[in-house]
Motif scaffolding. Sequence first.
Motif, PDB file in Angstrom:
ATOM      1  N   GLU A   1       0.842  -1.189   0.000  1.00 20.94           N
ATOM      2  CA  GLU A   1       0.000   0.000   0.000  1.00 20.94           C
ATOM      3  C   GLU A   1       0.889   1.255   0.000  1.00 20.94           C
ATOM      4  O   GLU A   1       0.618   2.226  -0.710  1.00 20.94           O
ATOM      5  N   TYR A   2       1.941   1.204   0.788  1.00 18.85           N
ATOM      6  CA  TYR A   2       2.898   2.310   0.824  1.00 18.85           C
ATOM      7  C   TYR A   2       3.552   2.485  -0.552  1.00 18.85           C
ATOM      8  O   TYR A   2       3.617   3.589  -1.090  1.00 18.85           O
ATOM      9  N   TYR A   3       3.999   1.376  -1.109  1.00 20.44           N
ATOM     10  CA  TYR A   3       4.614   1.404  -2.442  1.00 20.44           C
ATOM     11  C   TYR A   3       3.637   2.005  -3.459  1.00 20.44           C
ATOM     12  O   TYR A   3       3.996   2.837  -4.281  1.00 20.44           O
ATOM     13  N   ARG A   4       2.382   1.589  -3.375  1.00 23.90           N
ATOM     14  CA  ARG A   4       1.354   2.042  -4.307  1.00 23.90           C
ATOM     15  C   ARG A   4       1.190   3.570  -4.248  1.00 23.90           C
ATOM     16  O   ARG A   4       1.170   4.238  -5.282  1.00 23.90           O
ATOM     17  N   ILE A   5       1.096   4.103  -3.033  1.00 20.56           N
ATOM     18  CA  ILE A   5       0.900   5.553  -2.897  1.00 20.56           C
ATOM     19  C   ILE A   5       2.117   6.318  -3.417  1.00 20.56           C
ATOM     20  O   ILE A   5       1.995   7.295  -4.156  1.00 20.56           O
ATOM     21  N   MET A   6       3.300   5.837  -3.051  1.00 19.11           N
ATOM     22  CA  MET A   6       4.511   6.567  -3.423  1.00 19.11           C
ATOM     23  C   MET A   6       4.775   6.530  -4.924  1.00 19.11           C
ATOM     24  O   MET A   6       5.379   7.461  -5.475  1.00 19.11           O
ATOM     25  N   THR A   7       4.358   5.447  -5.578  1.00 16.99           N
ATOM     26  CA  THR A   7       4.671   5.327  -7.000  1.00 16.99           C
ATOM     27  C   THR A   7       3.506   5.748  -7.894  1.00 16.99           C
ATOM     28  O   THR A   7       3.644   5.760  -9.119  1.00 16.99           O
ATOM     29  N   ASP A   8       2.394   6.105  -7.279  1.00 14.06           N
ATOM     30  CA  ASP A   8       1.218   6.520  -8.047  1.00 14.06           C
ATOM     31  C   ASP A   8       1.515   7.788  -8.871  1.00 14.06           C
ATOM     32  O   ASP A   8       2.276   8.656  -8.438  1.00 14.06           O
ATOM     33  N   ASP A   9       0.895   7.882 -10.045  1.00 16.35           N
ATOM     34  CA  ASP A   9       1.079   9.073 -10.889  1.00 16.35           C
ATOM     35  C   ASP A   9       0.676  10.343 -10.147  1.00 16.35           C
ATOM     36  O   ASP A   9       1.289  11.400 -10.306  1.00 16.35           O
ATOM     37  N   GLU A  10      -0.381  10.214  -9.335  1.00 15.77           N
ATOM     38  CA  GLU A  10      -0.872  11.357  -8.591  1.00 15.77           C
ATOM     39  C   GLU A  10       0.244  11.961  -7.731  1.00 15.77           C
ATOM     40  O   GLU A  10       0.371  13.184  -7.612  1.00 15.77           O
TER      41      GLU A  10
ATOM     42  N   LYS B   1      11.591  17.675  -1.635  1.00 13.46           N
ATOM     43  CA  LYS B   1      12.818  17.005  -2.085  1.00 13.46           C
ATOM     44  C   LYS B   1      12.885  15.575  -1.538  1.00 13.46           C
ATOM     45  O   LYS B   1      13.202  14.630  -2.268  1.00 13.46           O
ATOM     46  N   ALA B   2      12.543  15.429  -0.265  1.00 17.33           N
ATOM     47  CA  ALA B   2      12.558  14.091   0.347  1.00 17.33           C
ATOM     48  C   ALA B   2      11.535  13.185  -0.325  1.00 17.33           C
ATOM     49  O   ALA B   2      11.792  11.996  -0.548  1.00 17.33           O
ATOM     50  N   ALA B   3      10.393  13.753  -0.666  1.00 14.82           N
ATOM     51  CA  ALA B   3       9.352  12.963  -1.333  1.00 14.82           C
ATOM     52  C   ALA B   3       9.844  12.501  -2.696  1.00 14.82           C
ATOM     53  O   ALA B   3       9.672  11.343  -3.084  1.00 14.82           O
ATOM     54  N   ARG B   4      10.469  13.420  -3.427  1.00  9.94           N
ATOM     55  CA  ARG B   4      11.040  13.080  -4.743  1.00  9.94           C
ATOM     56  C   ARG B   4      12.040  11.931  -4.612  1.00  9.94           C
ATOM     57  O   ARG B   4      11.997  10.956  -5.354  1.00  9.94           O
ATOM     58  N   GLU B   5      12.932  12.016  -3.620  1.00  8.19           N
ATOM     59  CA  GLU B   5      13.951  10.978  -3.444  1.00  8.19           C
ATOM     60  C   GLU B   5      13.326   9.631  -3.064  1.00  8.19           C
ATOM     61  O   GLU B   5      13.690   8.598  -3.612  1.00  8.19           O
ATOM     62  N   ALA B   6      12.378   9.682  -2.117  1.00  8.26           N
ATOM     63  CA  ALA B   6      11.739   8.438  -1.673  1.00  8.26           C
ATOM     64  C   ALA B   6      11.010   7.794  -2.846  1.00  8.26           C
ATOM     65  O   ALA B   6      11.041   6.575  -3.037  1.00  8.26           O
ATOM     66  N   ARG B   7      10.346   8.636  -3.662  1.00 10.74           N
ATOM     67  CA  ARG B   7       9.630   8.115  -4.826  1.00 10.74           C
ATOM     68  C   ARG B   7      10.588   7.505  -5.833  1.00 10.74           C
ATOM     69  O   ARG B   7      10.341   6.419  -6.357  1.00 10.74           O
ATOM     70  N   GLU B   8      11.682   8.194  -6.091  1.00  8.13           N
ATOM     71  CA  GLU B   8      12.629   7.684  -7.094  1.00  8.13           C
ATOM     72  C   GLU B   8      13.263   6.369  -6.662  1.00  8.13           C
ATOM     73  O   GLU B   8      13.507   5.495  -7.480  1.00  8.13           O
ATOM     74  N   ASP B   9      13.511   6.240  -5.342  1.00  9.17           N
ATOM     75  CA  ASP B   9      14.062   4.979  -4.832  1.00  9.17           C
ATOM     76  C   ASP B   9      13.113   3.808  -5.056  1.00  9.17           C
ATOM     77  O   ASP B   9      13.547   2.670  -5.165  1.00  9.17           O
ATOM     78  N   LEU B  10      11.818   4.096  -5.098  1.00  9.47           N
ATOM     79  CA  LEU B  10      10.830   3.021  -5.241  1.00  9.47           C
ATOM     80  C   LEU B  10      10.416   2.791  -6.676  1.00  9.47           C
ATOM     81  O   LEU B  10      10.286   1.658  -7.132  1.00  9.47           O
ATOM     82  N   ILE B  11      10.224   3.892  -7.393  1.00  4.58           N
ATOM     83  CA  ILE B  11       9.571   3.757  -8.707  1.00  4.58           C
ATOM     84  C   ILE B  11      10.471   3.079  -9.724  1.00  4.58           C
ATOM     85  O   ILE B  11       9.991   2.498 -10.696  1.00  4.58           O
ATOM     86  N   CYS B  12      11.779   3.105  -9.462  1.00  7.27           N
ATOM     87  CA  CYS B  12      12.691   2.445 -10.396  1.00  7.27           C
ATOM     88  C   CYS B  12      12.628   0.926 -10.247  1.00  7.27           C
ATOM     89  O   CYS B  12      13.170   0.192 -11.056  1.00  7.27           O
ATOM     90  N   ILE B  13      11.995   0.457  -9.176  1.00  7.83           N
ATOM     91  CA  ILE B  13      11.901  -0.988  -8.935  1.00  7.83           C
ATOM     92  C   ILE B  13      10.535  -1.505  -9.383  1.00  7.83           C
ATOM     93  O   ILE B  13       9.508  -1.036  -8.908  1.00  7.83           O
ATOM     94  N   PRO B  14      10.529  -2.473 -10.310  1.00  9.56           N
ATOM     95  CA  PRO B  14       9.244  -3.016 -10.771  1.00  9.56           C
ATOM     96  C   PRO B  14       8.470  -3.621  -9.590  1.00  9.56           C
ATOM     97  O   PRO B  14       9.083  -4.261  -8.722  1.00  9.56           O
ATOM     98  N   SER B  15       7.154  -3.416  -9.574  1.00 12.77           N
ATOM     99  CA  SER B  15       6.370  -3.814  -8.403  1.00 12.77           C
ATOM    100  C   SER B  15       6.495  -5.310  -8.118  1.00 12.77           C
ATOM    101  O   SER B  15       6.506  -5.739  -6.973  1.00 12.77           O
TER     102      SER B  15
END
Lengths: 498, 498
Positions: free
Chosen positions: A51-60, A83-97
């Motif tokens: 659920e956390y992954y979903r929110i962070m990687t969502d297009d929204e 900036k922290a949100a951008r970094e946390a998102r980038e750390d996750l979104i590069c990884i396929p679900s």
Amino acid sequence: MKKSYETLNSMLERSMALQTSLILFEWDNETLAPEDAGSYTNRVIGVLSEEYYRIMTDDEMGNAIEACEKEDNLSDLERAIVKAAREAREDLICIPSQEYRENAQLVADAVRIWTKAKKSEDFDSFAPTLEKVIGFKKKFASYRKKDDQKLYDVMLNEHEKDFNSELLDEFFSQLKKEIVPLLKEITEHGKEIDVSFLTGGYPVEKQKEMAEFLAKYLGFDFKKGVLSESAHPFTTNLHNHDVRITTSYHDRMDSSMFSVIHETGHGLYELGIGDDITQTSAGQGTSMGVHESQSRFFENIIGRKAAFWEPIYGKLQELYPDKLSDIPLEQFVEAINKVEPSYIRTEADELTYSLHIMIRYEMEKMIVEEDIDLKKLPDIWADKYEEYLGVRPDKASKGILQDIHWSQGMFGYFPSYALGNAFGAQLYYHMQKEMDFDELLRDEKIDVIREYLRENIHRFGKLKTSRELLKDITGEDFNPDYFIRYLKEKYRKLYGLS
Amino acid sequence: MKKSYETLNSMLERSMALQTSLILFEWDNETLAPEDAGSYTNRVIGVLSEEYYRIMTDDEMGNAIEACEKEDNLSDLERAIVKAAREAREDLICIPSQEYRENAQLVADAVRIWTKAKKSEDFDSFAPTLEKVIGFKKKFASYRKKDDQKLYDVMLNEHEKDFNSELLDEFFSQLKKEIVPLLKEITEHGKEIDVSFLTGGYPVEKQKEMAEFLAKYLGFDFKKGVLSESAHPFTTNLHNHDVRITTSYHDRMDSSMFSVIHETGHGLYELGIGDDITQTSAGQGTSMGVHESQSRFFENIIGRKAAFWEPIYGKLQELYPDKLSDIPLEQFVEAINKVEPSYIRTEADELTYSLHIMIRYEMEKMIVEEDIDLKKLPDIWADKYEEYLGVRPDKASKGILQDIHWSQGMFGYFPSYALGNAFGAQLYYHMQKEMDFDELLRDEKIDVIREYLRENIHRFGKLKTSRELLKDITGEDFNPDYFIRYLKEKYRKLYGLS
């Protein structure tokens, strides 16, 4: 609040709430949850993590971050959070679900397999799983890496921004050059220190009383905190008004005392986070290294000083009259500072501790960067222990399998323990220009020290990195010389070496 | 698994994980969380509740449910889960999200205001908040109600399906007719029972030992469960492998013993839920009433029997030799069954307990259906206590403000306590056809009783309603006569009335 920031903020509140719930599950699991709950509760934890992954990687979330980045009237804090949100998102979104899920499952299994392998002293039964864990870890690092960054540096940065293996190589090579010979000198020529009186005859009920006393004495606020028991002491927090520390009680009485002092150091850091940033992505200790600098500052630099014990040693003697009434303060202080090369990191003294870390650092680099055959790890481990500490483990539980970290995929985490020692020493030498530690401790004015740390470190949370903090406080970049100097001064004196 | 069901299932897993995390937060709050954490942690809880609301009311959930309803090869369990999902969704989606949020915030405030009002004995300071809570409650019931259903019946059904005020009126009118005169007879003509030896000189450490013993003795599995301490005893569970009960310790020793037996009854129910349904929407006790039937079955019907204590009273005497060695078993059993009209529901004995509930039931109907002036509540309350129990409370904390429920908007919940007693008695008379309770208890064969309940009630979770369970087990619909008969037989005998 600006509209775009408000949108981002409400999404971050959702991800923060999920993270907080995961922290609570972890706390509960370590302190209370019944034995058989594991696999059922893990399902819940798995779903919440996704659920956390979903929110962070969502297009929204991506759109909200971008909109905020275009906003030019954000406050400094708001900008830091974006900036922290951008970094946390980038750390996750590069990884396929799919891989994210597989890795989470693997790590859960790996911890179980490691536990079993450790119990049966059988590294080979763990090696294939470790190989898979390392495989994921390297793959994820390759997704995250920037330009020609080393994979191991990516892993280091997960725990300590602004650091890399170049800086660490320099740090550890100095340690090796200075501390390995010092340890030899101590074991060969240092005076004998008796610690036998620290073991046996210390009832757990009294140890608990002392643990609570020490936490309070250092300023741990029990209206915003909890002290519990767990197999391995740790600190966690839901926010700055709910900080939890644990300890464990053993035959050897100083074990629980110093683990409480250590965890209280972590706890004070999280209690000191500013009200303005708690429950935001900036509202936690900035890094593992700075966290360890605080815990070890209280545990070792302050907590093992004679001046710290002067006002309270009488209390300790009263608590255990049969054991301590004939032991003078000086003898007690020598005993709690004894250096003893050993197999187990978590039981190591202040001097040898960083050597345990150095060994893990050298091995992690080999594992990540050199693609080493994992079957050789136990022997490499033993060789290094023999070389640096003069002891050779004869079984896996005392050697390669002692730590849980690698089974959890925590590569790049160990160095922070040693960095914490070095940060603490650098702070200590600087703070001495402004305060007389011995006098403050003798007068029970720990609040002066604590407030200094709160004012200069704690309240900023993640708004400054470790190197920024050091620079702002001491006027100097990270400098490991202070740590080496600290160890040499303290231990040459303690052991009567010229 | 069928595709459409799989989609629904994965959404339900998400909502279930959120609910489980909310349960953990509640547990933590009641047993451990530090005093000042409240408002910060409440933010997290608020966000997680909204997340649950979001998932349940999302179109995706609606579509998944509809698709499953069109599927014709679902298993019975799958169909039950689809139905439960439909109901849970309909209960939420009819409430505008803004009102949902406002109500959650209001209830959080209301509990705080109630706590303060109770402390200062000031009902008037709580009345305006209570009015708002009732306002929301009635509004939500009007959104949920079907056809010409009464609002209060909607509230009843939230806790007990298949019940309505018609059935309850009949139940309580019988209670009033039979038990109010019985109580008068007991207080006027019954023999004196001494309970003084139950108070004072029972160290908490020993009470804890007894509490653990009793839970184990009844079959509470500590590998899947936890016993902790909290201000008010309660039971909760994350799933059927993690069930948690609490108790509290007081001067009067039987208080903690019977609260542990009571909570163990709840705990055994949740431990007995089938592995096939745990962590699904069917995987909990089916209703508050059936839950109370289990807890009160163990606490009162079994736990206050002489035969229950025969094999273990010696242990109790050994634990407290100064207090109990001169007290014969018969005297002890009389004491733990003493009837005493009192102000406080949670401290009431088995006979008067349902009268406390009857008063609340009568008042709730007035509040919900008759739009009564709330300022009159304290007097109405006192009048009813005087009429039914013969005691008139002289302050709010002993009267109208004693229970937390109404501040939480829990109208329609109280009747289940009394229903639980009645369900238990109906089961008891039926089970006597198949087993000899006194013999089983004397032989320490509680497992036979426990297994019967597991086999016939526990394992089904929510797959059967209370009335379905009663029908399937006893061959008869809900019948309150058994409860009246049970009370009359037991207490006329105890008090030596012809």
